[in-house]
Design a protein around this motif. Structure first.
Motif, PDB file in Angstrom:
ATOM      1  N   THR A 190       0.822  -1.212   0.000  1.00  0.00           N
ATOM      2  CA  THR A 190       0.000   0.000   0.000  1.00  0.00           C
ATOM      3  C   THR A 190       0.854   1.259   0.000  1.00  0.00           C
ATOM      4  OG1 THR A 190      -0.158  -0.008   2.406  1.00  0.00           O
ATOM      5  CG2 THR A 190      -1.898  -1.141   1.190  1.00  0.00           C
ATOM      6  N   LEU A 191       0.280   2.318  -0.559  1.00  0.00           N
ATOM      7  CA  LEU A 191       0.971   3.606  -0.676  1.00  0.00           C
ATOM      8  C   LEU A 191       0.283   4.680   0.165  1.00  0.00           C
ATOM      9  CD1 LEU A 191       1.399   3.438  -4.542  1.00  0.00           C
ATOM     10  CD2 LEU A 191       3.223   3.184  -2.865  1.00  0.00           C
ATOM     11  N   CYS A 192      -0.505   4.262   1.154  1.00  0.00           N
ATOM     12  CA  CYS A 192      -1.326   5.225   1.898  1.00  0.00           C
ATOM     13  C   CYS A 192      -1.156   5.111   3.399  1.00  0.00           C
ATOM     14  CB  CYS A 192      -2.799   5.049   1.531  1.00  0.00           C
ATOM     15  SG  CYS A 192      -3.403   3.353   1.710  1.00  0.00           S
ATOM     16  N   GLU A 193      -0.132   4.428   3.867  1.00  0.00           N
ATOM     17  CA  GLU A 193       0.031   4.254   5.308  1.00  0.00           C
ATOM     18  C   GLU A 193       0.222   5.589   6.013  1.00  0.00           C
ATOM     19  OE1 GLU A 193      -0.313   1.432   8.270  1.00  0.00           O
ATOM     20  OE2 GLU A 193      -0.363   1.117   6.109  1.00  0.00           O
ATOM     21  N   ALA A 252      -2.382   8.908   8.896  1.00  0.00           N
ATOM     22  CA  ALA A 252      -2.041   9.708  10.076  1.00  0.00           C
ATOM     23  C   ALA A 252      -2.759  11.045  10.084  1.00  0.00           C
ATOM     24  CB  ALA A 252      -0.529   9.941  10.133  1.00  0.00           C
ATOM     25  N   ILE A 253      -3.297  11.473   8.940  1.00  0.00           N
ATOM     26  CA  ILE A 253      -4.017  12.736   8.883  1.00  0.00           C
ATOM     27  C   ILE A 253      -5.335  12.613   9.624  1.00  0.00           C
ATOM     28  CG2 ILE A 253      -5.127  14.398   7.331  1.00  0.00           C
ATOM     29  CD1 ILE A 253      -3.064  13.756   5.263  1.00  0.00           C
ATOM     30  N   GLU A 266     -11.730 -10.057   4.014  1.00  0.00           N
ATOM     31  CA  GLU A 266     -10.839  -9.532   5.037  1.00  0.00           C
ATOM     32  C   GLU A 266      -9.984  -8.418   4.444  1.00  0.00           C
ATOM     33  OE1 GLU A 266      -8.610 -12.900   6.269  1.00  0.00           O
ATOM     34  OE2 GLU A 266     -10.256 -13.791   7.434  1.00  0.00           O
ATOM     35  N   GLU A 267      -9.684  -7.429   5.286  1.00  0.00           N
ATOM     36  CA  GLU A 267      -8.812  -6.324   4.885  1.00  0.00           C
ATOM     37  C   GLU A 267      -7.716  -6.163   5.938  1.00  0.00           C
ATOM     38  OE1 GLU A 267     -11.230  -2.853   4.457  1.00  0.00           O
ATOM     39  OE2 GLU A 267     -12.484  -3.720   2.870  1.00  0.00           O
ATOM     40  N   PHE A 268      -6.554  -5.685   5.494  1.00  0.00           N
ATOM     41  CA  PHE A 268      -5.417  -5.533   6.392  1.00  0.00           C
ATOM     42  C   PHE A 268      -4.882  -4.111   6.311  1.00  0.00           C
ATOM     43  CE2 PHE A 268      -5.874  -9.969   5.584  1.00  0.00           C
ATOM     44  CZ  PHE A 268      -5.456 -10.616   6.730  1.00  0.00           C
ATOM     45  N   PHE A 269      -5.143  -3.316   7.366  1.00  0.00           N
ATOM     46  CA  PHE A 269      -4.641  -1.954   7.468  1.00  0.00           C
ATOM     47  C   PHE A 269      -4.043  -1.748   8.849  1.00  0.00           C
ATOM     48  CE2 PHE A 269      -7.563  -0.743   3.935  1.00  0.00           C
ATOM     49  CZ  PHE A 269      -6.655  -0.030   3.165  1.00  0.00           C
ATOM     50  N   ASN A 270      -3.021  -0.906   8.924  1.00  0.00           N
ATOM     51  CA  ASN A 270      -2.434  -0.530  10.216  1.00  0.00           C
ATOM     52  C   ASN A 270      -2.017  -1.741  11.050  1.00  0.00           C
ATOM     53  OD1 ASN A 270      -2.205   2.234  10.269  1.00  0.00           O
ATOM     54  ND2 ASN A 270      -4.256   2.580  11.079  1.00  0.00           N
ATOM     55  N   PHE A 283     -22.570  10.046   8.473  1.00  0.00           N
ATOM     56  CA  PHE A 283     -21.377   9.293   8.840  1.00  0.00           C
ATOM     57  C   PHE A 283     -21.237   9.204  10.352  1.00  0.00           C
ATOM     58  CE2 PHE A 283     -17.459   7.148   8.115  1.00  0.00           C
ATOM     59  CZ  PHE A 283     -17.646   6.592   6.856  1.00  0.00           C
ATOM     60  N   ASP A 284     -22.271   8.612  10.925  1.00  0.00           N
ATOM     61  CA  ASP A 284     -22.352   8.440  12.372  1.00  0.00           C
ATOM     62  C   ASP A 284     -21.618   7.166  12.785  1.00  0.00           C
ATOM     63  OD1 ASP A 284     -23.081   8.772  14.995  1.00  0.00           O
ATOM     64  OD2 ASP A 284     -25.076   7.886  14.737  1.00  0.00           O
ATOM     65  N   PHE A 285     -20.308   7.142  12.554  1.00  0.00           N
ATOM     66  CA  PHE A 285     -19.489   5.973  12.839  1.00  0.00           C
ATOM     67  C   PHE A 285     -18.182   6.404  13.511  1.00  0.00           C
ATOM     68  CE2 PHE A 285     -21.672   5.112   8.739  1.00  0.00           C
ATOM     69  CZ  PHE A 285     -22.569   4.154   9.196  1.00  0.00           C
ATOM     70  N   GLY A 286     -17.580   5.490  14.234  1.00  0.00           N
ATOM     71  CA  GLY A 286     -16.297   5.758  14.861  1.00  0.00           C
ATOM     72  C   GLY A 286     -15.164   5.736  13.829  1.00  0.00           C
ATOM     73  N   PRO A 287     -14.026   6.370  14.156  1.00  0.00           N
ATOM     74  CA  PRO A 287     -12.872   6.429  13.231  1.00  0.00           C
ATOM     75  C   PRO A 287     -12.038   5.146  13.287  1.00  0.00           C
ATOM     76  CG  PRO A 287     -12.367   7.620  15.229  1.00  0.00           C
ATOM     77  CD  PRO A 287     -13.784   7.151  15.386  1.00  0.00           C
ATOM     78  N   CYS A 288     -12.649   4.038  12.918  1.00  0.00           N
ATOM     79  CA  CYS A 288     -12.042   2.727  13.171  1.00  0.00           C
ATOM     80  C   CYS A 288     -10.806   2.443  12.322  1.00  0.00           C
ATOM     81  CB  CYS A 288     -13.070   1.628  12.932  1.00  0.00           C
ATOM     82  SG  CYS A 288     -14.479   1.687  14.075  1.00  0.00           S
ATOM     83  N   LEU A 289     -10.646   3.110  11.201  1.00  0.00           N
ATOM     84  CA  LEU A 289      -9.497   2.797  10.357  1.00  0.00           C
ATOM     85  C   LEU A 289      -8.194   3.234  11.008  1.00  0.00           C
ATOM     86  CD1 LEU A 289      -8.802   1.523   7.640  1.00  0.00           C
ATOM     87  CD2 LEU A 289      -8.827   3.804   6.632  1.00  0.00           C
ATOM     88  N   THR A 290      -8.236   4.315  11.768  1.00  0.00           N
ATOM     89  CA  THR A 290      -7.012   4.833  12.380  1.00  0.00           C
ATOM     90  C   THR A 290      -6.924   4.542  13.871  1.00  0.00           C
ATOM     91  OG1 THR A 290      -8.124   6.968  12.679  1.00  0.00           O
ATOM     92  CG2 THR A 290      -6.773   6.691  10.714  1.00  0.00           C
ATOM     93  N   CYS A 291      -8.047   4.188  14.498  1.00  0.00           N
ATOM     94  CA  CYS A 291      -8.057   3.979  15.943  1.00  0.00           C
ATOM     95  C   CYS A 291      -7.569   2.575  16.293  1.00  0.00           C
ATOM     96  CB  CYS A 291      -9.472   4.186  16.480  1.00  0.00           C
ATOM     97  SG  CYS A 291      -9.618   3.960  18.266  1.00  0.00           S
ATOM     98  N   LYS A 292      -6.745   2.481  17.344  1.00  0.00           N
ATOM     99  CA  LYS A 292      -6.242   1.193  17.817  1.00  0.00           C
ATOM    100  C   LYS A 292      -6.540   0.991  19.302  1.00  0.00           C
ATOM    101  CE  LYS A 292      -2.404   1.022  14.516  1.00  0.00           C
ATOM    102  NZ  LYS A 292      -0.937   0.838  14.357  1.00  0.00           N
ATOM    103  N   ARG A 293      -7.593   1.622  19.791  1.00  0.00           N
ATOM    104  CA  ARG A 293      -7.847   1.638  21.230  1.00  0.00           C
ATOM    105  C   ARG A 293      -8.722   0.486  21.705  1.00  0.00           C
ATOM    106  NH1 ARG A 293      -8.968   8.150  22.093  1.00  0.00           N
ATOM    107  NH2 ARG A 293      -6.929   8.857  21.327  1.00  0.00           N
TER     108      ARG A 293
END
Length: 442
Positions: A274-277, A281-282, A358-362, A400-410
């Motif tokens: 991927t070219l978007c890692e 972070a934005i 399945e998807e693999f990010f972060n 877009f009443d959803f959590g920021p799950c793509l960037t969150c690791k909590r």
């Protein structure tokens, strides 16, 4: 009409904007509908009402003649199949009942040209009078006969997936394909399409054209070539250097639309491509506690990239007056007013939810479970589209009443799309790579 056009509208005595009829029709604005209007720094943005069905993605088949490295089909357990005549008849009936008629896009997880009746399906949809019919192909089966038949069927736009311009790089991604065959098919398509243009001329125009009479092009023009030709490029670390060559070469073959998308990593191996890692972070959405950072147009290179990525972290970021946080957390399928019909007749909200995968990010795996709201044959297309639960889902996605799950690791909730920290009604879309502007489709 083209919604990107700048039009002058009037304001009546009560302060209401009076839109031209063609703009209202293009946006699906009808009396009594509720329309979301966003305030922007320099004006307003009118969102398409969620009731407007403007585009239908149709998956003719989940079979394919290739086994591409970056395809979901390499990492799923779904059995392949073709849309049946009965299911397609239900689809045609549903399309015909729409007012106005939606555009139709033939594509999905298979190769449309593998379906033995794909040309007849294009012709049948076109005969309804839909505003636009598009189709995407890997180009391997786009021989002269296929080109002639698709053009005669009335196809408006043809997209060809092309991810490399050198045989070794192309073959590395699209196993089973020969680059030269695809390029030769594109050359043939250009010739066939050009012949169709000339056939549409009157006898006098054709004589002048063939004789090369000076100034003939000043008094009349050849009709616009149809179908339009577009190229889709799946960008990865291993092939991004090929992009300029792909654009230059296919432009000479008549392509005038080019769409670049990041690879969607269905496997851990693809995640490394991927070219978007850094882009993740934005700050993914506006918040009350984030300040704003405004950037000018600037070269992104070795001198600037590291500093810019560090600076934009946790800020709402604007680039040359365009809000970068506003292009994320916005579903392109909803904004286009679209629905997806899979080969087995399920009506899904988008391509991402059409099939489980399945998807693999972060550095983490996320399970995306397919979700549909109805089955053609058991209900009509419009009956499914107007189901209260489907309308409610589209309203949630628009807000877009959803959590920021793509960037969150909590927490562990981002491990699937069934719930998040904001909403426990499945599916949730906070980790959708389409909504983050990372992946895009024609």
């Amino acid at each position: 009409m083209n919604l990107r056009e700048s039009l002058v509208v009037t304001v009546d005595e009560e302060g209401r904007l009076v839109l031209p009829p063609e703009m209202s029709a293009a946006l699906g604005l009808r009396p009594g509908l509720t329309v979301a209007v966003e305030g922007l720094p320099d004006g307003l943005r009118i969102r398409r009402p969620v009731e407007h069905l403007a585009k239908v993605y149709v998956e003719p088949t989940s079979r394919c003649n290739l086994a591409c490295t970056m395809c979901m089909r390499r990492a799923w357990e779904t059995l392949p199949g073709d849309i049946t005549e009965k299911t397609f008849a239900h689809l045609l009936e549903g399309l015909a009942a729409c007012d106005p008629l939606p555009a139709v896009f033939f594509g999905g997880l298979g190769e449309p040209l593998v379906h033995p009746r794909i040309v007849e399906m294009v012709a049948a949809v076109k005969a309804l009078g839909v505003p636009r019919v598009e189709l995407i192909t890997n180009g391997c089966l786009l021989d002269e006969e296929a080109s002639r038949r698709l053009i005669a069927a009335g196809l408006d736009r043809l997209w060809v997936s092309l991810d490399g311009i050198r045989p070794e790089s192309y073959g590395d991604l699209r196993a089973g394909a020969l680059l030269e065959r695809v390029l030769e098919n594109l050359r043939t398509f250009k010739v066939v399409r050009r012949g169709r243009q000339i056939e549409s001329l009157t006898p006098d125009q054709r004589r002048r054209f063939e004789a090369g009479v000076p100034g003939w092009h000043d008094s009349w023009r050849l009709p616009e070539p149809t179908p339009e030709l577009g190229i889709v490029f799946v960008a990865m670390r291993r092939n991004i250097a090929e992009l300029p060559g792909v654009v230059a070469e296919t432009y000479r073959m008549g392509a005038h639309r080019f769409l670049v998308t990041n690879v969607l990593p269905y496997t851990p191996e693809l995640a490394a491509e991927t070219l978007c890692e850094d882009r993740l972070a934005i700050s993914p959405f506006p918040t009350l506690w984030n300040d704003r950072l405004r950037l000018p147009q600037m070269d992104i290179d070795e001198s600037t990239s590291e500093a810019l990525m560090a600076a934009v972290h946790s800020y709402e970021t604007g680039l040359a007056e365009h809000d970068l946080s506003n292009i994320t957390r916005r579903c392109p399928f909803l904004e286009a007013g679209s629905a997806t019909v899979t080969w087995d007749g399920r009506v899904a909200p988008c391509l991402s939810l059409a099939h489980s995968h399945e998807e693999f990010f972060n550095g983490r795996m996320r399970r995306v479970q397919a979700h549909s709201f109805g089955l053609l044959g058991e209900a009509s297309l419009l009956d499914v589209w107007t189901l209260p639960e489907y309308v409610a889902f589209r309203r949630r996605v628009q807000a877009f009443d959803f959590g920021p799950c793509l960037t969150c690791k909590r927490c562990s909730l981002p491990d699937d799309n069934q719930e998040d920290c904001v909403n426990d009604v499945p599916p949730v879309c906070g980790a959708c790579s389409w909504s983050q502007g990372l992946v895009q489709c024609p």
